[in-house]
Design a protein around this motif. Structure first.
Motif, mmCIF file in Angstrom:
data_model
loop_
_atom_site.group_PDB
_atom_site.id
_atom_site.type_symbol
_atom_site.label_atom_id
_atom_site.label_comp_id
_atom_site.label_asym_id
_atom_site.label_seq_id
_atom_site.Cartn_x
_atom_site.Cartn_y
_atom_site.Cartn_z
ATOM 1 N N UNK A 171 -23.602 -31.015 -45.195
ATOM 2 C CA UNK A 171 -24.798 -30.383 -45.752
ATOM 3 C C UNK A 171 -26.030 -30.829 -44.960
ATOM 4 N N UNK A 172 -26.659 -29.872 -44.294
ATOM 5 C CA UNK A 172 -27.933 -30.108 -43.584
ATOM 6 C C UNK A 172 -27.914 -31.355 -42.701
ATOM 7 N N UNK A 173 -26.923 -31.391 -41.826
ATOM 8 C CA UNK A 173 -26.813 -32.553 -40.943
ATOM 9 C C UNK A 173 -27.820 -32.457 -39.806
ATOM 10 N N UNK A 174 -28.548 -33.536 -39.573
ATOM 11 C CA UNK A 174 -29.420 -33.601 -38.388
ATOM 12 C C UNK A 174 -29.189 -34.935 -37.704
ATOM 13 N N UNK A 175 -29.420 -34.925 -36.401
ATOM 14 C CA UNK A 175 -29.272 -36.169 -35.637
ATOM 15 C C UNK A 175 -30.147 -36.086 -34.397
ATOM 16 N N UNK A 176 -30.724 -37.201 -33.989
ATOM 17 C CA UNK A 176 -31.479 -37.184 -32.726
ATOM 18 C C UNK A 176 -31.203 -38.449 -31.939
ATOM 19 N N UNK A 177 -30.934 -38.247 -30.650
ATOM 20 C CA UNK A 177 -30.774 -39.398 -29.753
ATOM 21 C C UNK A 177 -32.133 -39.924 -29.339
ATOM 22 N N UNK A 178 -33.103 -38.952 -29.225
ATOM 23 C CA UNK A 178 -34.485 -39.311 -28.884
ATOM 24 C C UNK A 178 -35.367 -38.254 -29.523
ATOM 25 N N UNK A 179 -36.664 -38.518 -29.638
ATOM 26 C CA UNK A 179 -37.543 -37.582 -30.361
ATOM 27 C C UNK A 179 -37.468 -36.160 -29.826
ATOM 28 N N UNK B 203 -17.137 -23.654 -31.996
ATOM 29 C CA UNK B 203 -17.264 -23.336 -30.577
ATOM 30 C C UNK B 203 -18.683 -23.606 -30.120
ATOM 31 N N UNK B 204 -18.826 -24.028 -28.906
ATOM 32 C CA UNK B 204 -20.175 -24.239 -28.397
ATOM 33 C C UNK B 204 -20.111 -24.664 -26.951
ATOM 34 N N UNK B 205 -21.184 -24.394 -26.195
ATOM 35 C CA UNK B 205 -21.216 -24.777 -24.790
ATOM 36 C C UNK B 205 -21.549 -26.264 -24.685
ATOM 37 N N UNK B 206 -21.403 -26.757 -23.473
ATOM 38 C CA UNK B 206 -21.734 -28.167 -23.236
ATOM 39 C C UNK B 206 -23.183 -28.433 -23.589
ATOM 40 N N UNK B 207 -23.470 -29.590 -24.143
ATOM 41 C CA UNK B 207 -24.850 -29.968 -24.452
ATOM 42 C C UNK B 207 -25.321 -29.447 -25.789
ATOM 43 N N UNK B 208 -24.472 -28.719 -26.481
ATOM 44 C CA UNK B 208 -24.879 -28.211 -27.784
ATOM 45 C C UNK B 208 -24.610 -29.229 -28.904
ATOM 46 N N UNK B 209 -24.085 -30.344 -28.556
ATOM 47 C CA UNK B 209 -23.874 -31.386 -29.568
ATOM 48 C C UNK B 209 -22.542 -31.290 -30.280
ATOM 49 N N UNK B 210 -21.529 -30.744 -29.586
ATOM 50 C CA UNK B 210 -20.215 -30.612 -30.230
ATOM 51 C C UNK B 210 -19.634 -31.981 -30.590
ATOM 52 N N UNK B 211 -19.621 -32.867 -29.566
ATOM 53 C CA UNK B 211 -19.042 -34.190 -29.801
ATOM 54 C C UNK B 211 -19.874 -34.962 -30.810
ATOM 55 N N UNK B 212 -21.218 -34.773 -30.723
ATOM 56 C CA UNK B 212 -22.096 -35.428 -31.695
ATOM 57 C C UNK B 212 -21.732 -35.005 -33.107
ATOM 58 N N UNK B 213 -21.524 -33.702 -33.288
ATOM 59 C CA UNK B 213 -21.173 -33.195 -34.614
ATOM 60 C C UNK B 213 -19.860 -33.830 -35.084
ATOM 61 N N UNK B 214 -18.891 -33.862 -34.191
ATOM 62 C CA UNK B 214 -17.592 -34.425 -34.569
ATOM 63 C C UNK B 214 -17.726 -35.892 -34.970
ATOM 64 N N UNK B 215 -18.541 -36.628 -34.177
ATOM 65 C CA UNK B 215 -18.748 -38.043 -34.503
ATOM 66 C C UNK B 215 -19.497 -38.217 -35.819
ATOM 67 N N UNK B 216 -20.378 -37.255 -36.114
ATOM 68 C CA UNK B 216 -21.074 -37.318 -37.402
ATOM 69 C C UNK B 216 -20.101 -37.079 -38.547
ATOM 70 N N UNK B 217 -19.195 -36.087 -38.337
ATOM 71 C CA UNK B 217 -18.229 -35.766 -39.400
ATOM 72 C C UNK B 217 -17.290 -36.956 -39.649
ATOM 73 N N UNK B 218 -16.995 -37.690 -38.560
ATOM 74 C CA UNK B 218 -16.115 -38.851 -38.717
ATOM 75 C C UNK B 218 -16.911 -40.098 -39.070
ATOM 76 N N UNK B 219 -18.217 -39.916 -39.144
ATOM 77 C CA UNK B 219 -19.141 -41.012 -39.390
ATOM 78 C C UNK B 219 -19.010 -42.152 -38.374
ATOM 79 N N UNK B 220 -18.685 -41.746 -37.134
ATOM 80 C CA UNK B 220 -18.802 -42.702 -36.034
ATOM 81 C C UNK B 220 -20.277 -42.846 -35.700
#
Lengths: 208, 416
Positions: free
Chosen positions: A5-13, A33-50
């Motif tokens: 629900x409404x996930x947001x994340x930032x590596x830098x401002x 699906x998404x191209x490189x740099x769209x935060x696919x891995x970030x999303x996955x890590x968020x879902x796994x709470x890494x």
């Protein structure tokens, strides 16, 4: 079942990700699906709470992961989430069998050799259980990591580009196995990829 | 599957660097433990044999030599002294006992020592078979002498001149074995004891024989330190090699100075000489000990470097295990175990090797000095060595392993 629900994340401002809400029921599969740099891995890590999200929530079953302490998160992840990474990585000093059993061990569950052997036979690497993982081919390694992800019969399986380094034959086989295994244990399967070959296989799709 | 098994698999996976770390650790521990063992053994042997002897009276020369030859029977004697003068000097109320010793012959390199009953009683030796010597040319032999030479009561043998086996034999007079001592683990085990008078008897014979041999005989004579020229000149004067003296009280020490200043004889104090000997040896022992500690530290550095390198390679593995539910402390413990296992292997092998080393050394020492070393138990100091080894192994593993606590799981997994 997994919900975000409404996930947001930032590596830098100036590099900020806002992700669409996701929902994946038990025995269902969701392709992101998404191209490189769209935060696919970030999303996955968020879902796994890494990674801890900046805001929003991830719920697996009835548990809101963002409300757990780091130690609880690790325990929860070990028991309820199986992850298949882009490149199959293992503890290289251990045999294939021990790498599978390690999933049980790290989740504090009894080490189930029978299940490991059944999975290995079913996923087609039953003859390689005594070998070191680097002696296996890429396709075989990816199948071992699927087996490892389902060793604890988790409620959610997260796969990060599981097919990107595989040829068409292996790609089809790995995806089929992933779906089959997650259905067998009643898990939600979420695959994050840019691999267009998977587009036609999954009916539920989200684009980043 | 458990942490120990993973640690062990990791060590086996890098056999060469594990071998190097383990080898260095083993080497360091072997040297330290061997030094401790030798030190203890020598200390025991030296103090056991010196017990109760406060002073040794003998010919002028090196005091250490006098002590080594008369108490431990390992060096050549300093020369001979007239019995009469020795008796005069020891007729002193401060002196409790004075045991005369006369040596210079051997049988198959075991020394034949002329003395009296007091010497036997002093070391608390008991006769196991047969009886104690009484008459001229009767001998009672030590337990090891009996073992090695196979002599038993009733046998006869002829001694050779000097302290080496190669000395010329006194073929015309034969000693008769009348008894064997029970093992006492003192210097007596290695000796052939006979009455003082039989040494004189043998050499009177010998002198007569030698007088005919002329020059060559004389030269040989001097080398032996045994029967000095004085003997030939003095003719019938009785000589002995040295006298072991026990004081009635510690003030007896004062006599030593008097003797050294005012007579042709020398009085040496074992306590002082043995301390001097150990302080001389001590320099070498300290150097070796320092070396061993350095080797152990290098082994620690080797553990550090190999773990540091392998951790760089295994970053992803660690992140993977963390993502699979491993705790950071769990993984930290796993890495510590790798250092600990190496330390323990080093300790066990080091203990083993040092015992083998001591055994070899002891075999040589027995051949050359007729000194036997034993005791294979673990010394209290060696538990200290174990502590240090564990500390080094764990510290060397802990430094690189601390990186586990700083690891960013997500970034490490995403990087590859």
């Amino acid at each position: 079942m997994l919900q975000s629900h409404q996930l947001t994340f930032s590596y830098s401002p100036n590099k900020r990700f806002t992700f669409p809400d996701l929902r994946c029921n038990d025995r269902e599969a969701l392709l992101i699906l998404g191209k490189s740099g769209k935060g696919k891995t970030t999303l996955l890590h968020l879902l796994a709470l890494l990674l801890r999200p900046e805001s929003g929530s991830v719920t697996i079953g009835n548990t809101d992961l963002t409300k757990l302490t780091p130690a609880e998160t690790a325990g929860f992840r070990a028991a309820h989430v199986g992850i298949v990474f882009q490149k199959p990585h293992f503890v290289s000093s251990l045999s294939v069998m021990d790498n599978l059993l390690m999933a049980n061990y790290l989740a504090d569950k009894p080490q189930d050799r029978t299940r490991a052997r059944q999975l290995a036979d079913h996923l087609g690497f039953g003859d390689h259980l005594g070998k070191k993982t680097h002696q296996l081919s890429q396709g075989e390694q990816q199948r071992v990591s699927i087996a490892r992800a389902v060793m604890n019969a988790p409620g959610v399986i997260l796969a990060d580009e599981p097919t990107s380094s595989l040829d068409d034959d292996n790609c089809a086989r790995v995806v089929a196995l992933l779906r089959e295994q997650s259905e067998e244990i009643g898990a939600s399967l979420i695959v994050v990829t840019h691999d267009q070959r998977l587009k036609d296989i999954f009916s539920n799709q989200v684009f980043l | 599957m458990n942490l120990l098994k993973i640690s062990w698999a990791n060590l086996k996976d890098k056999p060469l660097s594990s071998f190097l770390s383990g080898l260095l650790m083993t080497l360091g521990i072997t040297i330290i433990s061997l030094l401790l063992l030798l030190n203890k053994q020598l200390d025991e042997q030296f103090s056991k044999n010196v017990k109760g002897i406060d002073m040794v009276l003998g010919a002028k020369g090196s005091p250490l030599q006098l002590i080594l030859s008369s108490i431990y029977q390992i060096d050549a004697p300093t020369g001979n002294i007239p019995l009469e003068e020795a008796e005069r000097l020891t007729r002193n109320p401060m002196i409790k006992t004075a045991i005369p010793l006369s040596m210079g012959d051997n049988y198959r390199s075991f020394r034949i020592v002329g003395t009296n009953r007091k010497y036997v009683d002093h070391y608390g030796a008991t006769v196991g078979q047969g009886k104690l010597f009484q008459n001229d040319l009767e001998v009672t032999i030590g337990a090891r002498v009996a073992d090695v030479t196979g002599l038993k009561p009733g046998d006869t043998f002829s001694g050779s001149h000097g302290l080496d086996e190669e000395g010329e034999a006194h073929a015309d007079t034969r000693y008769k074995v009348v008894g064997v001592f029970s093992p006492s683990n003192t210097v007596i085990d290695q000796l052939i004891l006979t009455p003082l008078s039989s040494v004189w008897a043998i050499h009177e014979h010998h002198e007569e024989g030698e007088a005919h041999e002329g020059e060559a005989g004389e030269e040989h004579h001097d080398e032996e330190h045994h029967e000095g020229e004085e003997h030939a000149e003095a003719g019938e004067a009785r000589e002995i090699t040295s006298m072991l003296i026990q004081f009635r009280n510690p003030l007896g020490m004062m006599i030593a100075r008097g003797i050294n200043n005012n007579s042709k004889l020398q009085a040496a104090l074992p306590s002082i000489e043995i301390n001097r000997l150990f302080s001389l040896l001590g320099v070498g022992v300290d150097t070796l000990r320092g070396l061993a500690v350095a080797i152990m530290i290098i082994s620690g550095i080797s553990v550090f470097v190999s773990l540091y390198n392998s951790l760089k390679e295994r970053r992803y593995e660690m992140a993977l295990m963390l993502s699979m539910g491993a705790g950071r402390t769990q993984l930290f413990g796993m890495l510590l175990l790798e250092g600990l296992v190496l330390s323990l292997i080093g300790f066990v092998l080091g203990m083993l090797l040092s015992r083998i080393g001591l055994l070899l050394f002891s075999m040589r020492a027995e051949q050359e000095f007729h000194y036997s070393l034993s005791t294979m138990g673990i010394l209290p100091e060696e538990w200290g060595v174990l502590g240090v080894a564990i500390l080094i192994g764990v510290l060397a593993a802990a430094l690189p392993a601390l990186g586990i606590y700083r690891m960013n799981i997500s970034r490490t997994l995403a990087e590859e």
